[in-house]
Design a protein around this motif. Sequence first.
Motif, short mmCIF file in Angstrom:
data_model
loop_
_atom_site.label_atom_id
_atom_site.label_comp_id
_atom_site.label_asym_id
_atom_site.label_seq_id
_atom_site.Cartn_x
_atom_site.Cartn_y
_atom_site.Cartn_z
N ASP A 6 0.77 -1.19 -0.04
CA ASP A 6 -0.10 0.13 -0.09
C ASP A 6 0.88 1.26 -0.02
O ASP A 6 0.46 2.28 0.03
N PRO A 8 2.81 4.22 -2.07
CA PRO A 8 2.57 4.16 -3.53
C PRO A 8 3.78 4.51 -3.85
O PRO A 8 4.82 5.07 -3.20
N ARG A 103 4.88 9.14 0.35
CA ARG A 103 4.88 7.79 0.57
C ARG A 103 3.93 7.25 1.73
O ARG A 103 3.46 6.11 1.84
N GLY A 105 1.44 8.23 2.31
CA GLY A 105 -0.12 8.64 1.67
C GLY A 105 -0.85 9.75 2.22
O GLY A 105 -2.24 10.12 1.97
N GLU A 108 -1.03 13.47 -2.53
CA GLU A 108 -0.85 12.76 -3.59
C GLU A 108 -0.03 13.72 -4.64
O GLU A 108 0.48 13.08 -5.50
#
Lengths: 359, 335
Positions: A6, A8, A103, A105, A108
């Motif tokens: 999870d 990104p 990273r 989250g 974005e």
Amino acid sequence: MPDAPDVPDVAVVAFGQSEHRANTADLSEVEMLLPVLAETLGQVGLTAGETDFTCSGSSDYLAGRAFSFTMALDGVGAWPPISESHVEMDGAWALYEAWVKLRTGEAETALVYSYGKSSPGHLRDVLTRQLDPYYLAPLWPDSVSLAALQAQALIDAGHTDERALAAIAARDRTSAEENPHAQLRGSAPPERLLDADYLVRPLRGHDAPPIGDGAAAVVLAAGDTARRLCTRPAWIRGIDHRVEPHALGVRDLTDSPSTRLAAERAGAFDAPVDTAELHAPFTSQEVVLRKALRLGDDVTVNPSGGALAANPMMAAGLIRIGEVAARIHRGASDRALAHATSGPCLQQNLVAVLEGDPR
Amino acid sequence: MSSAPAPEALSAPLTVEFPFTRSLGPVQSAFLTGLRERVPLGVRTSDGRVLVPPVEYDPVTAEEIGELVEVAPTGTVTTWAWNPAPRRDQPLSTPFAWVLVRLDGADTALLHALDAPGPEAVHTGMRVRIRWAAERGGAITDIACFEPDDGPDDGPEGRQDDGRDSSAQAAEARPHDGRFADLVTGIVAPARLDYRYSPGRAQTRYLAALAEHKTVGERCPSCRKVYVPPRGACPTCGVATAEQVEVGPRGTVTTYCVVNIKAKNLDIEVPYVYAHIALDGADLALHARIGGIPYDQVRMGLRVEPVWAEGGRYPDHYRPADEPDADYDAYKELL
């Protein structure tokens, strides 16, 4: 170390920089910065205030004024308050903070910018104030002199000579002929460069970076957002920064264990890179970095001209990341390394590895 | 108001000067006191290395260290750089070499200046000794500089990373208890940096107009707000302001305070009123002193106008204008 599913992926999706100049007395910091921000955000169809997070890097010692970065914040539309942070460091470290934010989250997209105007002060004196206040700062050892101590150590150890250093200068400034942002473009051949007087022996003028003013900006984006904003995002596969002991006399000045460790942690040695942008303000420092990063002759080093062509303080490290990202964006590179440094004689080093998706 | 021709960018000297005051830990305190007493000290790490200049924590293990040792005032140059043009505040005013010197008995090197006649007289591996400053008070500058030593030269091969040179082996570091009368516990390092400050285009335009007794703000092309004084960007929209707009000269006191403390070097009797003033046509209040009215009669909504001193480049203060107070609704967004 494989990522948790999870977490990104994060990419550089836009990069812009000013035309670096010896003196921008006609512009305030924010006036120098604004066109760079607008151009960089514009590359991905954004305007000020539309990124989730903003992080900047600059130095009050360059400006000679406390909290000087707050004026620059006008340029990103920081009122009403936005999610924003600042490092009193090169923008490469601001990018690191923004990378962490993406990273986790919590954001974005992020805007990272940095700038430095060296022209108001005397940079060689200003930089002495970053040194150990007990044993070094009272002696006012200037930045060129400290780099010269490192260069002499390299020459004594047989790692380089003055002719080889001149060749580095000539190569970088010849590469800079293709770089419209560079402050110094073009060079006499190395043999001719050696005719010049020493600046601080064994360094001559060509071994030192130009002193000047400039700014740079990068947009980071995570996962699908990055793919939506950019045809070929420059994915940050790894990034790490490490520091040497602060006492110069404790260090082996001919080596850079901190660069090697950061590179290892960033995955630089897992696969070959085709391009490297090294933040080596002095020719002799490229010798140290090439060894620490195990760069062979098949790697294109500093296609932009590097810090020897333009070294706006606080921005030159971020520019290294931006330059390799831009090459990945336009398909001129598939896997590249960017390095940023801070402090005397490569005191602190950051290494990032960026990749484009397979073509 | 149309765009005026750009006045030449203003600039002015700016000096930042401060005494940098630092307290010392026990190891640094002993070292700097030792320099005052002409006793060079180092600190031994747990693996036996001797660090000069000494630090409070091991640079490799981060362990707290404090075992002091005395080393020799002589040593070997490990690297050098010839400085042909000394800068203000550097240790010597004539051309000199910067050197890293490993004192005999030490494993690390100390940065300082070497007084030598020219670069041809300096090389890595050369033997040097401390020249003490005539007046010493417990600072790194108690070492005036290094000077060439007449002892045997170690040659360029004297510099080895994996072992000490022959002279250093002869001079082992000796234990030292670090006790001195009147220990130095802090340093004051004066620092001065000289700048030339330039405020940029927007503020130059503002200051140039102000000298002609006009207050000129700049309008955001996006939200249309007029900023006074302008700084070149709209902090809400993040875009450059460019259109210049003359505002005032009259304005409204939006809020104020009563100053009861006399400022140093300011020839104004207290109490006086300092106020935020929204000039007519401006979307941001600026601040200025209010005069020409008893301090306890100033109020929100008071209409004021600038008072220019003879030859002044900016308003000396604002005074009541001869008109009724403004409605609260007229300035509530500008508080």
